[in-house]
Design an enzyme around this catalytic site. Sequence first.
Site, short mmCIF file in Angstrom:
data_model
loop_
_atom_site.label_atom_id
_atom_site.label_comp_id
_atom_site.label_asym_id
_atom_site.label_seq_id
_atom_site.Cartn_x
_atom_site.Cartn_y
_atom_site.Cartn_z
CB CYS A 251 -0.94 -0.01 1.21
SG CYS A 251 -2.02 1.42 1.25
CB CYS B 124 -3.25 2.55 -1.45
SG CYS B 124 -3.37 0.87 -0.86
CE LYS C 246 -5.02 4.21 -5.97
NZ LYS C 246 -5.57 2.89 -5.75
CE1 TYR D 278 -11.30 -1.87 -5.35
CE2 TYR D 278 -11.62 -4.11 -6.11
CZ TYR D 278 -11.93 -3.09 -5.23
OH TYR D 278 -12.86 -3.28 -4.25
CD GLU E 198 -7.64 2.19 -8.28
OE1 GLU E 198 -8.45 2.39 -7.38
OE2 GLU E 198 -6.48 1.80 -8.07
CG HIS F 93 -28.61 23.64 -1.90
ND1 HIS F 93 -28.75 22.68 -2.89
CD2 HIS F 93 -28.83 24.85 -2.48
CE1 HIS F 93 -29.06 23.30 -4.01
NE2 HIS F 93 -29.10 24.61 -3.81
CD GLU G 174 -28.24 19.49 -2.45
OE1 GLU G 174 -29.40 19.84 -2.32
OE2 GLU G 174 -27.30 20.29 -2.64
P1 NDP Z 1 -8.87 -7.82 -9.66
O1 NDP Z 1 -9.17 -9.16 -9.12
O2 NDP Z 1 -9.68 -6.65 -9.23
O3 NDP Z 1 -8.94 -7.87 -11.25
C1 NDP Z 1 -8.25 -8.81 -11.99
C2 NDP Z 1 -8.63 -8.63 -13.45
O4 NDP Z 1 -7.85 -9.52 -14.23
C3 NDP Z 1 -10.10 -8.95 -13.74
O5 NDP Z 1 -10.58 -8.06 -14.71
C4 NDP Z 1 -10.01 -10.38 -14.30
O6 NDP Z 1 -11.03 -10.68 -15.20
C5 NDP Z 1 -8.69 -10.30 -15.04
N1 NDP Z 1 -8.08 -11.59 -15.26
C6 NDP Z 1 -7.68 -12.50 -14.34
N2 NDP Z 1 -7.11 -13.56 -14.92
C7 NDP Z 1 -7.16 -13.34 -16.24
C8 NDP Z 1 -6.74 -14.08 -17.38
N3 NDP Z 1 -6.17 -15.28 -17.26
N4 NDP Z 1 -6.96 -13.56 -18.59
C9 NDP Z 1 -7.53 -12.36 -18.71
N5 NDP Z 1 -7.95 -11.61 -17.69
C10 NDP Z 1 -7.77 -12.09 -16.47
O7 NDP Z 1 -7.33 -7.62 -9.37
P2 NDP Z 1 -6.39 -6.34 -9.35
O8 NDP Z 1 -5.06 -6.86 -9.64
O9 NDP Z 1 -6.96 -5.25 -10.17
O10 NDP Z 1 -6.46 -5.92 -7.84
C11 NDP Z 1 -6.11 -6.87 -6.84
C12 NDP Z 1 -6.83 -6.56 -5.56
O11 NDP Z 1 -6.20 -5.45 -4.95
C13 NDP Z 1 -8.28 -6.15 -5.76
O12 NDP Z 1 -9.15 -7.25 -5.71
C14 NDP Z 1 -8.52 -5.20 -4.64
O13 NDP Z 1 -9.05 -5.91 -3.56
C15 NDP Z 1 -7.15 -4.64 -4.32
N6 NDP Z 1 -7.03 -3.25 -4.81
C16 NDP Z 1 -7.82 -2.30 -4.25
C17 NDP Z 1 -7.76 -1.00 -4.69
C18 NDP Z 1 -8.64 0.02 -4.06
O14 NDP Z 1 -9.18 -0.25 -2.99
N7 NDP Z 1 -8.85 1.17 -4.67
C19 NDP Z 1 -6.86 -0.59 -5.75
C20 NDP Z 1 -6.08 -1.68 -6.29
C21 NDP Z 1 -6.19 -2.96 -5.83
P3 NDP Z 1 -12.46 -11.24 -14.74
O15 NDP Z 1 -13.16 -10.13 -14.05
O16 NDP Z 1 -13.11 -11.63 -16.01
O17 NDP Z 1 -12.15 -12.39 -13.84
#
Ligand code: NDP
Length: 458
Positions: free
Chosen positions: A42, A47, A50, A180, A184, A438, A443
Amino acid sequence: MTFDFDLITLGAGSGGVAASRRAALHGARVAIVEGSRVGGTCVIRGCVPKKLLMYAAQFGDAMHEARGYGWVLPEPQFEMARWAASKAAETQRLEGIYRTMLQGSGVELFEGWARLDGPNRVVVNTESGEKAITARHILIATGGSPVRDSIPGIEACATSDELLDLQQLPDRAAVIGSGYIALEFASILARLGVQVSVFYRADLPLRGFDEMLRTAIAAELTAAGVQLHPSSVPRRVQRTPGGFLLSLGEDRVLEFPWVLNATGRRPNTAQLNLASVGLQADAEGALSVDADLQTDASGVYAIGDVTNRLNLTPVAIAEGRALADSLFGGQPRRVDLSRVASAVFTLPPMATVGLSEAQALEAGLHVAVYEADFRPMKQAFIGGTERTRMKLLVDADSQVVLAAHMIGADAPEIIQSLAVALSAGATKAHFDRTIVMHPTAAEEFVLMREPVRLLPAA
Ligand code: NDP
């Protein structure tokens, strides 16, 4: 049996540090082991940097909008190297604070990679050789790291780790994934002038989020010039002298100078020698824990991303503190993960607390859905197209507000405050009787009079 410590924590990220400091506060003798930088994902490569890059991207929007408000400005230019230097200084400052806090709490830091070495024993690979330490309790808080083997050839692409260390931005970029991290950075890069294409396998981005947010962010990204490629994932990625070839099937091959692999993260357990305490991770590398964060091995606990449940920093911190209070503070307690708010720092940002509409339906709930959809004042004034959308899900029987979703400026700030009302069990009547502030966007959350639909549909 005597031990060197009461607790050894593996991993000095947000969760591990919080647990260790709380344990020390209760009088425990605590060691924490870290092989990389103190602060973890983080603070060092997630976080915090980012969000600092998101602020940089927001200034681009602000300068554009400022012209509509009467400002005369020269054409702005973003230099990644300048941002990178400031970011490096800031993460160093924060790491220093973490180190000072550990020291101030009396937690002993061991720098090196750790592995389990049988019950109660940890071996740390330090610069000066291996060192074995023992403790009554061991906490695994080693977090996760980007998946690098999701698609053949993808290991050559950058992940969020490398993106945040770039000295120069590419002109064009492909982003693979739509979670995510993918969204982002797609938002941020587009606002910083990069031509972005996002490839993902679902029909809408951000699987698991409320449909309203998923549809809205797809529209906003498109309006910001991001090319979305739903139901479209490369079968193979190939490195070339000039960049990367993405093979999308049926002779469709696209070339990009730079590609972000945002296909998820995986728990860091492979090097821990789990077998030495009789533990086994699941197929993703995650450790399973019970409601008290205890793994299947006695005296070994796990918190945060290494358990791959709700991978959010504040969850890891809350779990770490609850565990320390339970083990050393004489206050056994558990963390309630039923209504954890979360934000996606896209531009515009979105935030959510509680169930999505689809999850509410699946749970068999009777729900009244309230919505608002408007062009915020700031945008209307300059002829901007960005909209704000809000949704409340209310239990039709008890009138308790079950969920709040929002996409639009300040959504994370607004939903964070609403999360307090939801966790206090606020009903729709509480929202209705609140006198608005307001003019604000927030609101609208207390001005929703009639439901737009009832679930399940009659
Ligand atoms: P996510 O799990 O959010 O997203 C992973 C993405 O990769 C999805 O779109 C998934 O597709 C895709 N994917 C996975 N495997 C494959 C594959 N073999 N081929 C193609 N696409 C694939 O993971 P992130 O890495 O974005 O984030 C990890 C975690 O970190 C999050 O779950 C979150 O909890 C945390 N995080 C939180 C943030 C915040 O609070 N603002 C910011 C960044 C991270 P599909 O949906 O189709 O499975």
